[in-house]
Design a protein around this motif. Structure first.
Motif, mmCIF file in Angstrom:
data_model
loop_
_atom_site.group_PDB
_atom_site.id
_atom_site.type_symbol
_atom_site.label_atom_id
_atom_site.label_comp_id
_atom_site.label_asym_id
_atom_site.label_seq_id
_atom_site.Cartn_x
_atom_site.Cartn_y
_atom_site.Cartn_z
ATOM 1 N N SER A 111 0.983 -1.357 -0.027
ATOM 2 C CA SER A 111 -0.054 0.121 -0.092
ATOM 3 C C SER A 111 0.900 1.078 -0.159
ATOM 4 O O SER A 111 1.920 1.153 0.290
ATOM 5 C CB SER A 111 -1.016 0.078 1.316
ATOM 6 N N ILE A 112 0.236 2.375 -0.498
ATOM 7 C CA ILE A 112 1.017 3.571 -0.343
ATOM 8 C C ILE A 112 1.042 4.210 1.030
ATOM 9 O O ILE A 112 2.047 4.658 1.455
ATOM 10 C CB ILE A 112 0.070 4.430 -1.331
ATOM 11 N N ALA A 113 0.062 4.448 1.598
ATOM 12 C CA ALA A 113 0.080 5.045 2.913
ATOM 13 C C ALA A 113 -0.997 4.368 3.871
ATOM 14 O O ALA A 113 -2.162 3.963 3.468
ATOM 15 C CB ALA A 113 -0.184 6.626 2.942
ATOM 16 N N TYR A 114 -0.999 4.401 5.166
ATOM 17 C CA TYR A 114 -1.850 3.598 6.203
ATOM 18 C C TYR A 114 -2.813 4.528 6.665
ATOM 19 O O TYR A 114 -3.816 4.417 6.621
ATOM 20 C CB TYR A 114 -0.977 2.863 7.194
ATOM 21 N N ALA A 115 -2.217 5.712 7.401
ATOM 22 C CA ALA A 115 -3.445 6.467 7.998
ATOM 23 C C ALA A 115 -3.024 8.031 7.592
ATOM 24 O O ALA A 115 -3.999 8.793 7.007
ATOM 25 C CB ALA A 115 -3.271 6.539 9.355
ATOM 26 N N GLY A 116 -2.081 8.680 8.016
ATOM 27 C CA GLY A 116 -1.566 10.037 7.827
ATOM 28 C C GLY A 116 -0.628 10.225 6.289
ATOM 29 O O GLY A 116 -0.769 9.301 5.684
ATOM 30 N N ARG A 117 -0.111 11.349 6.519
ATOM 31 C CA ARG A 117 0.663 11.712 5.227
ATOM 32 C C ARG A 117 1.995 11.232 5.312
ATOM 33 O O ARG A 117 2.475 10.921 6.407
ATOM 34 C CB ARG A 117 0.689 13.268 5.293
ATOM 35 N N ASN A 118 2.751 10.670 4.333
ATOM 36 C CA ASN A 118 4.071 10.293 4.268
ATOM 37 C C ASN A 118 4.717 10.734 2.743
ATOM 38 O O ASN A 118 3.962 11.665 2.279
ATOM 39 C CB ASN A 118 4.188 8.544 4.296
ATOM 40 N N GLU A 119 5.884 10.290 2.726
ATOM 41 C CA GLU A 119 6.468 10.819 1.545
ATOM 42 C C GLU A 119 5.887 10.307 0.147
ATOM 43 O O GLU A 119 6.103 11.122 -0.850
ATOM 44 C CB GLU A 119 8.042 10.526 1.396
ATOM 45 N N TYR A 120 5.063 9.350 -0.043
ATOM 46 C CA TYR A 120 4.210 8.912 -1.241
ATOM 47 C C TYR A 120 2.974 9.429 -1.290
ATOM 48 O O TYR A 120 2.595 9.770 -2.394
ATOM 49 C CB TYR A 120 4.404 7.610 -1.116
ATOM 50 N N GLY A 121 2.422 9.930 -0.202
ATOM 51 C CA GLY A 121 0.805 10.147 -0.469
ATOM 52 C C GLY A 121 0.368 10.258 1.075
ATOM 53 O O GLY A 121 0.920 10.697 1.767
ATOM 54 N N CYS A 122 -0.957 10.153 1.120
ATOM 55 C CA CYS A 122 -1.612 10.028 1.982
ATOM 56 C C CYS A 122 -2.642 9.151 2.605
ATOM 57 O O CYS A 122 -3.304 8.535 1.586
ATOM 58 C CB CYS A 122 -2.637 11.576 2.189
ATOM 59 N N GLY A 123 -2.818 8.720 3.632
ATOM 60 C CA GLY A 123 -3.816 7.885 4.155
ATOM 61 C C GLY A 123 -5.023 8.632 4.393
ATOM 62 O O GLY A 123 -5.400 9.494 4.200
ATOM 63 N N TYR A 124 -6.045 7.692 4.816
ATOM 64 C CA TYR A 124 -7.351 8.048 5.145
ATOM 65 C C TYR A 124 -7.656 9.325 5.950
ATOM 66 O O TYR A 124 -8.462 10.188 5.976
ATOM 67 C CB TYR A 124 -8.592 6.891 5.496
ATOM 68 N N GLU A 125 -6.606 9.643 6.932
ATOM 69 C CA GLU A 125 -6.836 10.774 7.892
ATOM 70 C C GLU A 125 -6.312 11.991 7.283
ATOM 71 O O GLU A 125 -6.349 12.987 7.966
ATOM 72 C CB GLU A 125 -5.745 10.402 9.158
ATOM 73 N N ASP A 126 -6.017 12.033 6.137
ATOM 74 C CA ASP A 126 -5.221 13.204 5.325
ATOM 75 C C ASP A 126 -6.261 13.331 4.004
ATOM 76 O O ASP A 126 -6.392 12.455 3.581
ATOM 77 C CB ASP A 126 -3.865 13.214 5.305
ATOM 78 N N ASP A 127 -6.343 14.512 3.566
ATOM 79 C CA ASP A 127 -6.878 14.814 2.252
ATOM 80 C C ASP A 127 -5.840 14.922 1.093
ATOM 81 O O ASP A 127 -6.344 15.051 -0.007
ATOM 82 C CB ASP A 127 -7.741 16.144 2.424
ATOM 83 N N GLY A 128 -4.612 14.964 1.353
ATOM 84 C CA GLY A 128 -3.747 15.216 0.222
ATOM 85 C C GLY A 128 -3.528 14.036 -0.707
ATOM 86 O O GLY A 128 -4.066 12.796 -0.507
ATOM 87 N N GLY A 129 -2.753 14.311 -2.007
ATOM 88 C CA GLY A 129 -2.789 13.413 -2.901
ATOM 89 C C GLY A 129 -1.268 12.721 -2.966
ATOM 90 O O GLY A 129 -0.430 12.730 -2.148
ATOM 91 N N LEU A 130 -1.328 12.007 -4.255
ATOM 92 C CA LEU A 130 -0.033 11.326 -4.598
ATOM 93 C C LEU A 130 1.118 12.065 -4.581
ATOM 94 O O LEU A 130 1.062 13.401 -5.107
ATOM 95 C CB LEU A 130 -0.123 10.804 -5.820
ATOM 96 N N THR A 131 2.506 12.229 -4.289
ATOM 97 C CA THR A 131 3.438 13.081 -4.400
ATOM 98 C C THR A 131 4.545 12.394 -5.536
ATOM 99 O O THR A 131 4.190 11.460 -6.102
ATOM 100 C CB THR A 131 4.339 13.099 -2.997
ATOM 101 N N PRO A 132 5.495 13.551 -6.042
ATOM 102 C CA PRO A 132 6.272 12.754 -6.956
ATOM 103 C C PRO A 132 6.995 11.554 -6.445
ATOM 104 O O PRO A 132 7.180 10.516 -7.351
ATOM 105 C CB PRO A 132 7.395 13.926 -7.146
ATOM 106 N N GLN A 133 7.266 11.306 -5.269
ATOM 107 C CA GLN A 133 8.108 10.151 -4.658
ATOM 108 C C GLN A 133 6.912 9.019 -4.950
ATOM 109 O O GLN A 133 7.099 7.802 -5.032
ATOM 110 C CB GLN A 133 8.453 10.348 -3.319
ATOM 111 N N GLY A 134 5.816 9.479 -4.590
ATOM 112 C CA GLY A 134 4.643 8.189 -4.740
ATOM 113 C C GLY A 134 4.516 7.697 -6.184
ATOM 114 O O GLY A 134 4.405 6.577 -6.509
#
Length: 323
Positions: A111-134
């Motif tokens: 998976s890309i992300a579990y809950a919050g934001r990481n370097e690849y994108g966001c889990g369900y607790e955040d509204d952000g999208g896919l990053t260049p690293q993603g």
């Protein structure tokens, strides 16, 4: 009728999360289980590798189990339980080499992300999208032939992932292993119709969970709600692309023991999170008779061979490497 065909679960547990993945009694009718090998809070790559290797070693201590690495492994299943190993998040600083190391160690889903934001994108607790690293992660996952799991991804990250795959014309295999339908019950862990349609367009798969607070509001009948999610996903995606991703333990427990464990998990998962967890977090019969989860479903909602088994199997036959 049920014991004529054994069944598949696209997100299952052989033991309580965090415990050794060894079943006390053999789960009845379970032929294929997608398992999470690494706790979602482990981000260091070396630590994740060590945790994955230990989990896989322990899982093989069970009798009559078989790792599912290729289509041939899937086709060779007879009385064994097939184990498909995955991670519900991507460790930090992934590269193509690191992705291929995980694949060599038996990982087939990430998976890309579990809950919050990481370097690849966001889990369900955040509204952000896919990053260049993603985007780079998707390239590496695609080249490695590993399946991307969009369960837990934020809506924008899921949409961005699907759009990127389509735009680049990648042959990426995509599923959501354990997610409900947001149109049936609004919850940040459930998928909007545009994501369901996008997964279907890529010939993917969605497993409907049996988690009460993902299915409906407090006090509703979880079996009735489960059927509503299945029917809606069928309308949007087609019946051949949906199955069961229970997110449940395939072992019997008492309600008291399950309640105690739930309280411990709630503290780990942050009580103020957007998950909206409540107990009973699974239907009570599934808690008490988890060893026969599919038998309970047959009695409660009727038997559907495609949803209980065939669709996840067919998806894996499309998605796993030949050898």
């Amino acid at each position: 009728m049920l014991d004529l065909i054994r069944c598949a679960d696209s997100l299952a547990f052989l033991a309580e999360p965090g415990m050794r993945p060894i079943f006390a009694t053999r789960p009845k009718n379970l032929q294929l289980a997608h398992l999470t090998t690494v706790k979602p809070f482990i981000n260091d790559f070396a630590e994740a590798v060590a945790a994955h290797k230990e989990f896989v070693f322990q899982a093989h201590l069970n009798q009559a189990v078989r790792a599912i690495l290729t289509r041939d492994d899937l086709d060779a299943l007879s009385n064994d339980i097939g184990l498909l190993f995955g991670m519900q998040h991507a460790p930090a600083r992934m590269t193509l080499n690191r992705m291929q190391i995980l694949k060599e160690l038996g990982l087939r889903v990430i998976s890309i992300a579990y809950a919050g934001r990481n370097e690849y994108g966001c889990g369900y607790e955040d509204d952000g999208g896919l990053t260049p690293q993603g985007q780079d992660l998707i390239v590496d996952v695609t080249e490695s032939g590993v399946i991307i799991d969009l369960s837990h991804a934020s809506h924008q990250t899921a949409i961005d992932t699907l759009d990127f795959i389509r735009r680049e014309q990648f042959q990426t295999h995509v599923m959501a292993s354990h997610s409900g339908c947001n149109s049936v019950f609004p919850h940040p862990r459930n998928l909007h119709d545009d994501v369901l349609r996008g997964i279907a367009e890529l010939h993917g798969y969605v497993g409907i969970p049996l988690i009460t607070f993902l299915l409906g509001k407090d006090g509703s009948n979880p079996y009735v709600e489960f059927v509503r999610h299945v029917r809606h996903a069928q309308i949007v995606m087609g019946l051949d692309k949906i199955g069961i991703g229970s997110d449940c333990l395939h072992q019997d427990r008492t309600i008291g023991a399950a309640a105690g464990y739930f309280e411990k998990m709630l503290q780990m998962l942050k009580p103020d999170s957007k998950l909206g967890a409540r107990f009973p977090d699974r239907p009570e019969r599934i808690i008490e008779q988890g060893n026969d989860l599919f038998g309970v479903l047959e009695e409660e909602i009727g038997y559907n061979r495609a949803v209980l088994s065939e669709n996840f199997m067919k998806f894996l036959r499309r998605s796993l490497p030949v050898e």
